[in-house]
Scaffold this active site. Structure first.
Site, PDB file in Angstrom:
ATOM      1  N   ASP A 180     -14.216  62.695   6.361  1.00  0.00           N
ATOM      2  CA  ASP A 180     -14.950  63.545   5.430  1.00  0.00           C
ATOM      3  C   ASP A 180     -14.052  64.748   5.179  1.00  0.00           C
ATOM      4  O   ASP A 180     -13.184  65.090   5.966  1.00  0.00           O
ATOM      5  CB  ASP A 180     -16.325  63.945   5.976  1.00  0.00           C
TER       6      ASP A 180
HETATM    7  C1  BGC Z   1     -19.092  65.437   1.609  1.00  0.00           C
HETATM    8  C2  BGC Z   1     -18.800  63.985   1.304  1.00  0.00           C
HETATM    9  C3  BGC Z   1     -18.024  63.895   0.018  1.00  0.00           C
HETATM   10  C4  BGC Z   1     -16.767  64.743   0.110  1.00  0.00           C
HETATM   11  C5  BGC Z   1     -15.925  64.711  -1.142  1.00  0.00           C
HETATM   12  C6  BGC Z   1     -17.844  66.299   1.574  1.00  0.00           C
HETATM   13  O1  BGC Z   1     -18.160  67.627   1.728  1.00  0.00           O
HETATM   14  O2  BGC Z   1     -19.711  65.531   2.872  1.00  0.00           O
HETATM   15  O3  BGC Z   1     -19.987  63.270   1.197  1.00  0.00           O
HETATM   16  O4  BGC Z   1     -17.730  62.562  -0.274  1.00  0.00           O
HETATM   17  O5  BGC Z   1     -17.152  66.091   0.350  1.00  0.00           O
HETATM   18  O6  BGC Z   1     -16.609  65.129  -2.238  1.00  0.00           O
END
Ligand code: BGC
Length: 726
Positions: A276
């Site tokens: 993540d």
């Molecule tokens: C989120 C993810 C997301 C990523 C990119 C993160 O902060 O938790 O779900 O895919 O950002 O956008």
């Protein structure tokens, strides 16, 4: 003076180039330069692993963009309200194309794509065929906008409805979650777009997501929080994103037990894991050794940063090769397949795709209450309809976190209702803030539709980083999205409903939100309540179609709505540590024999249905058999409609502790008035198993099981019989 002008010129040039950089979304061909047939992927990857330099291999393990990504994202998010594709692992020399990431799950976030209702709304359709078609469109629009990696299969379980990102996921039940996750994954992946299921694992508190340590025992983990991941893995999901939080004392991104022992060795996942974003890992060596393959969105702790650890011997090239192999094998498998169609820009939010957004919104809306059959309103009998509330004119389609993007258009509830009544009745609007205006708008209306609920300030992704959030108070996070501390409507909305209900008898409340809203303070004051969710670009039209009876509501709740919050598991959005127990949602309500306000699976219709006693074909099975259950369902009312038949298996005779019942099949059935259909519902005996922590095996108990069939999880709505596995 001259110097000042030169400096101003340089600054303007810098700003200009930053904007140009931000708006530039390179149009990369997603096919690899090296064509490899599917059967030769492994051979080709082994060849690459022998011939690539270490530097090139490390390149595969992190996002391609540097710190400038922040500028790009800032400008794109702030100004054009769209994400940019994020690339990882472009290597032209070796003929390797990059991962080209777009987020979801409302649609493809890198352009003005089709904006579907949020995933929680789609869960309320209980329609896997529809979700598969949604995935199909998402896959097409990904490719049309040059993305090949979709980060929008969010399958974290709704342990508590206060979870801020509930809207991105599919509810409280692992079976429903898994089926919907599989449907969208298969829809997306048929277009050679790699789907990414997230956030692995146990990520269902938002405000403390960067640091909370979730403790879980072996059975709860496998029986409650991982079955839906197992289902998408079995369906061939290409990738998994790790969660920010810790599980049993270790960050998920560094967690070897979770990412290697459980995810790969036990569950059989063969694709690659990405982190993540930004705070998904803190230590590149630990991450690689744990089995976390690609750091996103850029190289912070992994990629070339690993060279030093290899040089000093803390990390081996074999460790690196394992990760690179998984990345290359998955990329080549997807990016070398023949495409089923040509992807052109005009696919993005075309008419057919927007129609699908409408269908999804219509099927998702849940009629919670309809006293005296106020709904549907008969257009021909109306002369004045009042629409009340600020959300009636809002174009928000959910939160403003990573799933947010600005679509081509959004039909608001007020626009939808106005369009539907055009030439038939007058529609008057008040935002409800001025009591005099409210009175004049509402008093003599034939019906009043109050649109109330939440927006990005009240719930959603929480974008503050870990250092800023530790030690904060509830006051610090007010109006910043994240988790909901209270599940009731905002006080101003409850007051508004109270005022309106005193002025008019025919009140419909349409709720906007991503999860359970407790309605006890006001539900007796109004005739009808619709859970309308964040219903996407066509939401206003869908709502009008439901209210005026052009569409018969058919959605069913994918979670339990409690009477009060103390019926739920403990939920502390600031928790540093939390233990996830075996029960939540309807299993908890069953266990404690509590009555919910609205049960999991509940949803009314404008018609009535009768469901016959279930007939089991063979009442004694072995653990390798499949249970075949036939029920007859009849539309006993006057209008056509869809009913969702649900099948639960009961474990009352178990020798071990087990839930009273679990959902194991469901089917949406469309019926004309008077029509009846016999349906077949099947359950594999293997799907009734439990995880024995002593033997570390899944086991099917030999005993008598209960079978429940009906149209909600509540006992009063279920017909019961039994069968034996021996
Ligand atoms: C989120 C993810 C997301 C990523 C990119 C993160 O902060 O938790 O779900 O895919 O950002 O956008």
């Amino acid at each position: 003076m001259k110097i000042a002008l030169i400096i101003i010129g340089i600054i303007l040039l810098l700003i200009g180039s930053m904007f140009a950089y931000a708006l530039y979304n390179p149009n990369h061909e997603v096919k690899p330069q090296t064509k490899v047939s599917e059967n030769d992927v492994e051979k080709h990857v082994n060849h690459l692993l022998k011939t690539m330099s270490l530097k090139d291999k490390l390149k595969q393990l992190a996002g391609d963009t540097g710190q400038l990504l922040y500028v790009k994202l800032g400008i794109r998010f702030g100004l054009i309200k769209q994400f940019c594709i994020n690339y990882a692992g472009r290597d032209e020399k070796n003929g390797i194309q990059p991962i080209a990431f777009s987020d979801g799950p409302r649609g493809i976030t890198v352009g003005p794509s089709t904006n579907f209702p949020v995933a929680m709304a789609r869960a309320a359709t209980w329609d896997t065929d529809l979700e598969n078609r949604v995935g199909d469109v998402i896959g097409q629009e990904a490719r049309a906008q040059n993305a090949n990696y979709f980060g929008g299969v969010c399958i974290n379980l709704l342990r508590h409805p206060g979870w801020g990102r509930a809207q991105e996921s599919y509810g409280e039940d692992p079976w429903l979650m898994g089926k919907m996750g599989v449907a969208v994954t298969e829809g997306v992946q048929q277009h050679n777009v790699m789907a990414c299921a997230k956030h692995f694992a146990l990520n269902s508190i938002e405000d403390s997501r960067f640091y909370v340590d979730v403790k879980v025992d072996d059975r709860t983990l496998r029986e409650v929080y991982l079955p839906h991941y197992q289902m998408v893995i079995d369906a061939g999901v290409a990738s998994i994103m790790n969660a920010y939080n810790k599980v049993n004392g270790e960050y998920c991104g560094h967690n070897k037990w979770l990412l290697t022992d459980v995810l790969r060795n036990e569950m059989g996942f063969e694709g690659f894991v990405t982190s993540d974003w930004i705070w998904g890992i803190y230590d590149g060596v630990k991450a690689i050794k744990a089995g976390m393959d690609v750091e996103m969105p850029m190289e912070m702790h992994s990629g070339q940063k690993l060279q030093k650890y290899i040089d000093e011997g803390t990390l081996s090239t074999e460790d690196v090769d394992k990760c690179v192999k998984r990345v290359l094998e998955t990329k080549l498998k997807y990016l070398t397949r023949e495409d089923p169609m040509v992807y052109t820009k005009d696919l993005v939010a075309n008419e057919e795709h927007c129609k699908l957004a409408l269908e999804a919104a219509e099927k998702s809306m849940v009629l919670l209450k309809n006293e005296n059959q106020l709904l549907p309103l008969d257009k021909k009998k109306l002369s004045k309809v009042a629409v009340i509330g600020q959300l009636a004119t809002s174009k928000e389609t959910g939160d403003k976190g990573s799933s947010y993007f600005r679509p081509k258009y959004v039909v608001t509830p007020l626009e939808g209702i106005t369009n539907a009544l055009s030439g038939l009745a007058s529609v008057v609007y008040s935002d409800g803030t001025n009591p005099e205006e409210l009175k004049a708008t509402v008093a003599d209306a034939d019906a009043v539709i109050v649109v109330a609920g939440y927006g990005p300030k009240e719930e959603g992704e929480f974008l503050m980083n870990d250092k800023a959030v530790e030690g904060r108070t509830q006051q610090d996070v007010i109006n910043k999205g994240g988790d909901r501390f209270s599940l009731t409507l905002l006080e101003k909305d409850e007051n508004l409903i109270d005022q309106v209900s005193k002025l008019n008898e025919n009140v419909v409340v349409s709720l906007v939100g991503g999860s359970a809203i407790i309605c006890e303070n006001w539900k007796d004051k109004v005739s009808s309540v619709i859970m309308a969710w964040y219903s996407g670009m066509e939401g206003g039209n869908a709502l009008a179609n439901i209210i005026f009876g052009d569409v018969n509501p058919s959605g069913k709740l994918p979670f339990t709505v409690p009477v009060s919050q103390d019926q739920l598991p403990n939920f502390d959005p600031f928790a540093k540590e939390v233990t996830y127990g075996y029960y939540h949602g309807y299993t908890l309500f069953d266990e404690k024999e509590m009555k919910p306000a609205y049960a999991f699976g509940h949803g009314l219709s404008y018609t009535t249905f009768s469901i016959s006693e279930p007939v089991i074909e063979q009442t004694e099975l072995t653990e390798n058999d499949t249970l075949n259950v036939r029920v007859n369902i009849k539309n006993t009312g006057n209008v056509s409609g869809d009913e969702i038949v649900q099948l639960y298996i009961g474990f009352e005779n178990s020798m071990v502790e087990r839930p009273k019942k679990l959902l194991r099949n469901f089917k949406r059935v469309s019926l004309q008035p008077g029509e009846s259909k016999e349906i077949l519902l099947q359950v594999k005996a293997q799907d009734m198993d439990w995880y024995n922590p002593d033997t570390r095996k899944w086991e099917v108990e030999k005993m008598e099981y209960q079978l429940f069939v009906g149209n909600s999880s509540e006992s009063k709505d279920l017909k019961r019989t039994s069968f034996i596995i021996n």
